[in-house]
Each structure stands twice: as C-alpha cells, then as structure tokens.
Write a protein that holds these residues in place. Sequence first.
Motif, PDB file in Angstrom:
ATOM      1  N   ASP A  50      26.695  -5.641 -60.784  1.00 37.35           N
ATOM      2  CA  ASP A  50      25.772  -6.724 -60.449  1.00 37.35           C
ATOM      3  C   ASP A  50      26.550  -8.047 -60.458  1.00 37.35           C
ATOM      4  OD1 ASP A  50      23.363  -8.074 -59.958  1.00 37.35           O
ATOM      5  OD2 ASP A  50      22.959  -8.321 -62.110  1.00 37.35           O
ATOM      6  N   PHE A  51      26.020  -9.064 -59.771  1.00 38.96           N
ATOM      7  CA  PHE A  51      26.640 -10.386 -59.816  1.00 38.96           C
ATOM      8  C   PHE A  51      26.737 -10.841 -61.274  1.00 38.96           C
ATOM      9  CE2 PHE A  51      24.007 -10.272 -55.876  1.00 38.96           C
ATOM     10  CZ  PHE A  51      25.060 -10.056 -55.004  1.00 38.96           C
ATOM     11  N   ALA A  52      27.902 -11.355 -61.649  1.00 39.95           N
ATOM     12  CA  ALA A  52      28.141 -11.881 -63.004  1.00 39.95           C
ATOM     13  C   ALA A  52      28.069 -10.831 -64.107  1.00 39.95           C
ATOM     14  CB  ALA A  52      27.197 -13.046 -63.334  1.00 39.95           C
ATOM     15  N   LYS A  53      28.151  -9.555 -63.738  1.00 35.84           N
ATOM     16  CA  LYS A  53      28.159  -8.510 -64.770  1.00 35.84           C
ATOM     17  C   LYS A  53      29.401  -8.658 -65.686  1.00 35.84           C
ATOM     18  CE  LYS A  53      27.963  -4.362 -66.781  1.00 35.84           C
ATOM     19  NZ  LYS A  53      26.985  -3.937 -67.766  1.00 35.84           N
ATOM     20  N   LEU A 302      33.988  -3.370 -68.104  1.00 38.94           N
ATOM     21  CA  LEU A 302      32.877  -4.278 -67.794  1.00 38.94           C
ATOM     22  C   LEU A 302      31.974  -4.493 -69.018  1.00 38.94           C
ATOM     23  CD1 LEU A 302      31.630  -3.342 -64.204  1.00 38.94           C
ATOM     24  CD2 LEU A 302      32.463  -5.559 -64.964  1.00 38.94           C
ATOM     25  N   GLU A 303      32.082  -3.618 -69.999  1.00 37.26           N
ATOM     26  CA  GLU A 303      31.229  -3.721 -71.196  1.00 37.26           C
ATOM     27  C   GLU A 303      32.086  -3.778 -72.461  1.00 37.26           C
ATOM     28  OE1 GLU A 303      28.279  -4.273 -72.303  1.00 37.26           O
ATOM     29  OE2 GLU A 303      27.320  -4.406 -70.362  1.00 37.26           O
ATOM     30  N   PRO A 304      32.835  -4.883 -72.656  1.00 38.10           N
ATOM     31  CA  PRO A 304      33.646  -4.959 -73.879  1.00 38.10           C
ATOM     32  C   PRO A 304      32.761  -5.081 -75.114  1.00 38.10           C
ATOM     33  CG  PRO A 304      33.752  -7.035 -72.657  1.00 38.10           C
ATOM     34  CD  PRO A 304      32.940  -6.094 -71.827  1.00 38.10           C
ATOM     35  N   ARG A 305      33.274  -4.680 -76.247  1.00 40.76           N
ATOM     36  CA  ARG A 305      32.498  -4.736 -77.499  1.00 40.76           C
ATOM     37  C   ARG A 305      33.212  -5.603 -78.526  1.00 40.76           C
ATOM     38  NH1 ARG A 305      28.676  -3.773 -75.307  1.00 40.76           N
ATOM     39  NH2 ARG A 305      27.621  -1.812 -74.939  1.00 40.76           N
ATOM     40  N   ALA A 306      32.431  -6.327 -79.298  1.00 40.43           N
ATOM     41  CA  ALA A 306      32.989  -7.181 -80.356  1.00 40.43           C
ATOM     42  C   ALA A 306      33.700  -6.321 -81.396  1.00 40.43           C
ATOM     43  CB  ALA A 306      31.859  -7.957 -81.011  1.00 40.43           C
ATOM     44  N   LEU A 307      34.856  -6.787 -81.854  1.00 43.85           N
ATOM     45  CA  LEU A 307      35.584  -6.060 -82.899  1.00 43.85           C
ATOM     46  C   LEU A 307      35.074  -6.527 -84.263  1.00 43.85           C
ATOM     47  CD1 LEU A 307      39.190  -6.508 -81.440  1.00 43.85           C
ATOM     48  CD2 LEU A 307      37.615  -4.582 -81.099  1.00 43.85           C
ATOM     49  N   GLU A 308      35.193  -5.639 -85.227  1.00 46.53           N
ATOM     50  CA  GLU A 308      34.705  -5.939 -86.582  1.00 46.53           C
ATOM     51  C   GLU A 308      35.308  -7.246 -87.107  1.00 46.53           C
ATOM     52  OE1 GLU A 308      31.932  -5.067 -89.118  1.00 46.53           O
ATOM     53  OE2 GLU A 308      32.290  -3.792 -87.380  1.00 46.53           O
ATOM     54  N   GLU A 309      36.650  -7.435 -86.877  1.00 43.51           N
ATOM     55  CA  GLU A 309      37.288  -8.650 -87.434  1.00 43.51           C
ATOM     56  C   GLU A 309      36.786  -9.912 -86.725  1.00 43.51           C
ATOM     57  OE1 GLU A 309      39.420  -6.123 -86.082  1.00 43.51           O
ATOM     58  OE2 GLU A 309      41.012  -7.106 -84.924  1.00 43.51           O
ATOM     59  N   GLU A 310      36.409  -9.783 -85.449  1.00 40.78           N
ATOM     60  CA  GLU A 310      35.871 -10.952 -84.731  1.00 40.78           C
ATOM     61  C   GLU A 310      34.490 -11.322 -85.302  1.00 40.78           C
ATOM     62  OE1 GLU A 310      36.302  -9.080 -80.719  1.00 40.78           O
ATOM     63  OE2 GLU A 310      37.162 -11.004 -80.193  1.00 40.78           O
ATOM     64  N   ILE A 311      33.707 -10.288 -85.572  1.00 43.79           N
ATOM     65  CA  ILE A 311      32.370 -10.524 -86.132  1.00 43.79           C
ATOM     66  C   ILE A 311      32.490 -11.239 -87.472  1.00 43.79           C
ATOM     67  CG2 ILE A 311      30.320  -9.349 -87.051  1.00 43.79           C
ATOM     68  CD1 ILE A 311      30.961  -7.111 -84.916  1.00 43.79           C
ATOM     69  N   ASP A 312      33.384 -10.731 -88.339  1.00 42.15           N
ATOM     70  CA  ASP A 312      33.561 -11.343 -89.659  1.00 42.15           C
ATOM     71  C   ASP A 312      34.041 -12.782 -89.530  1.00 42.15           C
ATOM     72  OD1 ASP A 312      32.770  -9.034 -90.808  1.00 42.15           O
ATOM     73  OD2 ASP A 312      34.799  -8.277 -91.195  1.00 42.15           O
ATOM     74  N   PHE A 313      34.972 -13.010 -88.591  1.00 43.21           N
ATOM     75  CA  PHE A 313      35.535 -14.352 -88.419  1.00 43.21           C
ATOM     76  C   PHE A 313      34.450 -15.354 -88.019  1.00 43.21           C
ATOM     77  CE2 PHE A 313      37.124 -17.588 -85.504  1.00 43.21           C
ATOM     78  CZ  PHE A 313      38.007 -18.258 -86.337  1.00 43.21           C
ATOM     79  N   VAL A 314      33.624 -14.995 -87.046  1.00 41.21           N
ATOM     80  CA  VAL A 314      32.591 -15.944 -86.583  1.00 41.21           C
ATOM     81  C   VAL A 314      31.545 -16.154 -87.688  1.00 41.21           C
ATOM     82  CG1 VAL A 314      30.876 -16.469 -84.807  1.00 41.21           C
ATOM     83  CG2 VAL A 314      32.994 -15.345 -84.170  1.00 41.21           C
ATOM     84  N   ARG A 474      20.701 -10.558 -66.840  1.00 41.75           N
ATOM     85  CA  ARG A 474      21.243 -11.653 -66.031  1.00 41.75           C
ATOM     86  C   ARG A 474      20.220 -12.463 -65.231  1.00 41.75           C
ATOM     87  NH1 ARG A 474      24.677  -7.516 -66.459  1.00 41.75           N
ATOM     88  NH2 ARG A 474      23.587  -6.395 -64.803  1.00 41.75           N
ATOM     89  N   ARG A 475      18.987 -11.911 -64.935  1.00 41.94           N
ATOM     90  CA  ARG A 475      17.980 -12.741 -64.246  1.00 41.94           C
ATOM     91  C   ARG A 475      17.183 -13.525 -65.284  1.00 41.94           C
ATOM     92  NH1 ARG A 475      20.957 -10.133 -61.718  1.00 41.94           N
ATOM     93  NH2 ARG A 475      20.831  -9.535 -59.518  1.00 41.94           N
ATOM     94  N   ILE A 476      16.791 -12.862 -66.397  1.00 45.24           N
ATOM     95  CA  ILE A 476      16.427 -13.591 -67.609  1.00 45.24           C
ATOM     96  C   ILE A 476      17.496 -13.143 -68.612  1.00 45.24           C
ATOM     97  CG2 ILE A 476      13.985 -13.654 -66.993  1.00 45.24           C
ATOM     98  CD1 ILE A 476      13.488 -11.616 -69.265  1.00 45.24           C
ATOM     99  N   ARG A 477      17.559 -13.790 -69.784  1.00 46.92           N
ATOM    100  CA  ARG A 477      18.722 -13.521 -70.631  1.00 46.92           C
ATOM    101  C   ARG A 477      18.365 -12.774 -71.915  1.00 46.92           C
ATOM    102  NH1 ARG A 477      23.026 -16.185 -68.735  1.00 46.92           N
ATOM    103  NH2 ARG A 477      23.986 -14.211 -69.322  1.00 46.92           N
TER     104      ARG A 477
END
Length: 525
Positions: A50-53, A302-314, A474-477
Amino acid sequence: MQRDFLMSQLKKNPNKQWDIVVIGGGATGLGIAVDAASRGYKTVLLEQSDFAKGTSSRSTKLVHGGVRYLAQGDVSLVLEALHERGLLRRNAPHLVKNQAFIIPSYDWWEGPFYNIGMKVYDMMAGRLGLGPSEKISREETLKAIPNLDENHLNGGVIYYDGQFDDSRLAINLAQTAVEHEAVVLNYMKVTNLLKDKNELVCGVEAHDEESGENHTIHSRVVINATGVFVDNILSMDDSNAPALVRPSQGIHFVLDKSFLQGDSAIMIPKTSDGRVLFAVPWHDKVVVGTTDTPLEPDYITLEPRALEEEIDFVLNTAAQYLKKDPQKKDVLSVFAGLRPLAAQQDSESQSTKEISRSHRLMVSLSGLITITGGKWTTYRKMAEDTVNKAWMVGGLSKRKCVTEHMPIHGYVKNTHFDSPGYFYGSDRSSINAMIQEEPSLGKRLHPNYEYTRVQVVWAVRYEMARTIEDFLSRRIRMLLLDARASMAMAQDVADIMARELKRDNTWIKDQVKDYQTLAQGYILS
Ligand SMILES: Cc1cc2nc3c(=O)[nH]c(=O)nc-3n(C[C@H](O)[C@H](O)[C@H](O)COP(=O)(O)OP(=O)(O)OC[C@H]3O[C@@H](n4cnc5c(N)ncnc54)[C@H](O)[C@@H]3O)c2cc1C
C-alpha cells in the motif's frame, strides 16, 4: 483515485510508451509522481504494497529543519529542510501544523546554550519561519508542560517546527498525482527491468498482487524510489551492483495524552546515546521516539519490529523527563521504521546517526535513476532534483518544476486541528454529505473513538484502501494510536469493505485473521 479505473488506463494500450515509471509509493516516489505528472510527463507509479506501507508511515511526524543536523554542522541540509518546511505548511495547511517544542533545561548553561542555537535556526528559516524561539522561565516551562519532571528544572527554550500526519500526506500526494493524470497503483510489485538492445533500461515488468496478472510497461525513464529496498532494484539492473543503503531502525511509542498534557511537545536534545528524543502530541495521544539502530541489510522488511533494547531505551529516557514514568503496559502501540540512509562508500565505521540525511541521486550505466536518503520534509525538493535528472537521461522535453507553490489535494486554510476528521481538508464536506444521505454511516467504529463507518466507505471509494490494514493503519491511524482498539474495529471494517469491494466471507475471515496477527506486533505484552 480508483484502482480499477487506473488499472484500465494501464491495460488499454499495453504498448504505450510512458515517459516516466516510478517504482515505490512512499514519500519519495509519490513526490516524484506529483512533480513529473504536473510537468506534463506521462507518469506511472507502482507500489508493491500500500502507499506509505514502508518507512513513510513510520516517521516521527515532524516537518522540520532538524535541530540535530544543525548541531552536526550540516548547514545546507538544515537550510533546505527549513525552506521545504515552510512550503509544505503553505501547500498542505490541512495537514501540517505549527507545533511549539520545549527544550527543558536542568543545568544552568543549557538555557542560554540552546537559546543561541534556536535563534540561529530561526534565522535560517527566514521569511518561512513559524515563530520566534525564546528562553522561558521554570514557571512558564511547567505551565506549558505540567507533566515535566520538576526536579532541578531551571527553565526551558521554546521554538516552533512543523508536525503532520505522514501517511495522510502520502495519500493526498497520490490523489494530487492522479489529478495531474498520473497512473498510480498500489499492490503492483516490480519484478524485473526491461532493457533494449543497447542494455539501456526501457521499462519494467510488474505483478498485480491482487489479480495475479503480469504487466509489461514501456517507459523512457525508470526511477528507483524504493527506500530501503533500492538495492533489490539495483541488483535487477546489475547483479554485481554495490549496496547503496545502510538501514537504520527507529522506533516510537504512543502513550495516552495524560502523559503529556498541554499542547507543547518536548525535545530532549541529548540522550545517553547522543541522539535527540521527542514527545509530541498527535491525534490526541503522544508519540515518543526515536532510536537509531544500525541493522544488517538482510533484516530489511516492510514490517520491522522494535527491539527489546530500543523499547527499554525509549521508556527509560522518557521516564527521566516525565513526572509519571511510562511502563510497558501504558504503551498503546509501538511501531518501527527503517531509514534508507545513503552510505558513503568509505563509511564502514561511521555510525548511522552520523550519516547525513541528505538525499543521494544516482544514474546507473543503464540509465536507471535511483534516489535514496533524504527526509519526508524534503520530499518535494528530492522530487524536483530527480525529475530534472530524468528529462536529461530520458531525452524528454525540458519542462520546469511547478510544485513549489502547488496546493496538495485536501488543501484548505484555517484548519482546526482538534476537530475530528480535520485531516480530510477540503474532502470533509463530501464525507459529511454522505452521512446526510445515509445516516447509518455516521455510526462509530469504536465507542472510545470518533472514527465512523463513512470513513471506511470513503477510503475504499476515493483513497484506494484495499485491505483492512490499509484503512486502520494508513487512512486513519488507529493501528499506531491504539493497536488493541484497532483490533476491536477490524470485524466491522472488514464487513463494510467487503460490501464496497464485492468480496466474500472468506475474504472477510482472512482479512480479520491477518490483521489480528499483524496488530499483535504493535502491542507490548
Ligand atoms: C524512525 C524514523 C523517523 C523519521 N522521522 C522523520 C520526521 O519526523 N520527519 C522527516 O522529515 N523525516 C523523517 N524520517 C525520514 C522519512 O520517513 C523517510 O526519509 C521517508 O519516509 C522515506 O521515504 P521513501 O519513499 O524513500 O521510502 P519508503 O516509504 O520505504 O517507500 C519505499 C516504497 O517502495 C516500495 N517498494 C519496494 N520494492 C518495490 C518493488 N519491487 N515494486 C514496487 N514497490 C516497491 C515499498 O513497498 C515502499 O512502500 C524518519 C525516518 C525514520 C525511520
């Protein structure tokens, strides 16, 4: 913008030679399609999903010059981005909002230091500035952001940047391109490049992911605007082509508005890993991010997933600045995106946060044009540069770019960004008229949210939504705003879409099942 109609344009003359084929329907490709079609070139854009997928629906949603790039000394990028920020706010005032940001200062030197930096930023924006930055007191800072951690707070600096809805802008760009007679198609994957007897690229082969049909499309120029996927297309051209992209992942959380009351955003200029972190109000929620995690090219998806260390960092960084520490259970949705950074050939050791966000334009020996890097904010200038290159490479007649002052579909002045459905801009009256005609379309899709059935119908009829994910993400969020609530809406959305698209019960069942699986990936358990 109707897929069947646009497909018929492609099929009605299979031997037609188009001027420009654009591969990729993210910010970069859609911007190029708008630029090329509005110059009068016969243009086709093909998007595999899809557009912007891809990355273009997963940004921080800022239309900004990039304070961080200023600190890195990338003055030309900041100047260009500030200019484009101003143009985009003028050309899409229904989507781009003037947003106040506050840099809180906890050390005595931070206030004066950031104040000077932001004055330079203001000066660089010139006449297209969004408002003057200034140093504010501790009281003023807390008034603007009541949830800020008060311990050792000295005060802050307030400045202004743009804030937008990325995938809505992408849809509006697709509509704008179609209004200039481009053919733009989602779910059309480019599987091969066509070459003439001189080994010059002269078109593409594409696979319709819906019908299963294959199409051969002839064109004088082919542009590779596939973001983190550019190397796949480059290897169709030359199996030995060196890799161009260094992917880097960034993640965001969405939290309830109670974590950041008031209308201002927070900008944390230096996190423990030397990046910036934002907490920005968005659709009555708060988006918090981002990270910069270098990845191996084989991780590209097209569907990357957050890593555990990124989640903890944020989570940990946000907790340092907010009164109420966000916990995993507070996260309404988590999404990840991949930056298509243009690596310098000698930059093996360079960390991804130091790689310039400027775009890079490349012409292969075969005439294939590839564009990578850049930012959402600068998509228009990237498109202008690319199409200027395209008419030269393809021997097309020279025509001037006309997008600088061109309104984008939906354009309407004086938008009230708090009102539901503001993002439809000039389309809003037509949507309201549909409810007048059929009042049941005004029924909500979820008791806690103001989205209604009419939006599903509208998205299918006029925004080329083909799956329930296209609509909910993507049409609503909703997928990004509240993944669990979006799952609760899935059945209703599937039923309405099936009626509009004339799909059967098996389609409905499969759609709901696929969506539930996908949405689980946006939830932290
Ligand atoms: C975490 C993060 C935060 C960001 N925040 C901001 C921000 O706040 N402001 C800002 O200005 N910029 C931001 N950016 C940068 C911005 O989002 C990107 O520069 C931009 O979205 C890239 O767009 P693109 O079109 O090049 O790539 P994409 O959006 O990924 O589009 C490429 C498209 O090509 C398609 N494709 C691939 N292969 C094929 C094929 N064979 N056939 C057909 N189609 C194909 C893909 O499906 C994809 O949709 C951010 C980026 C990240 C990762």
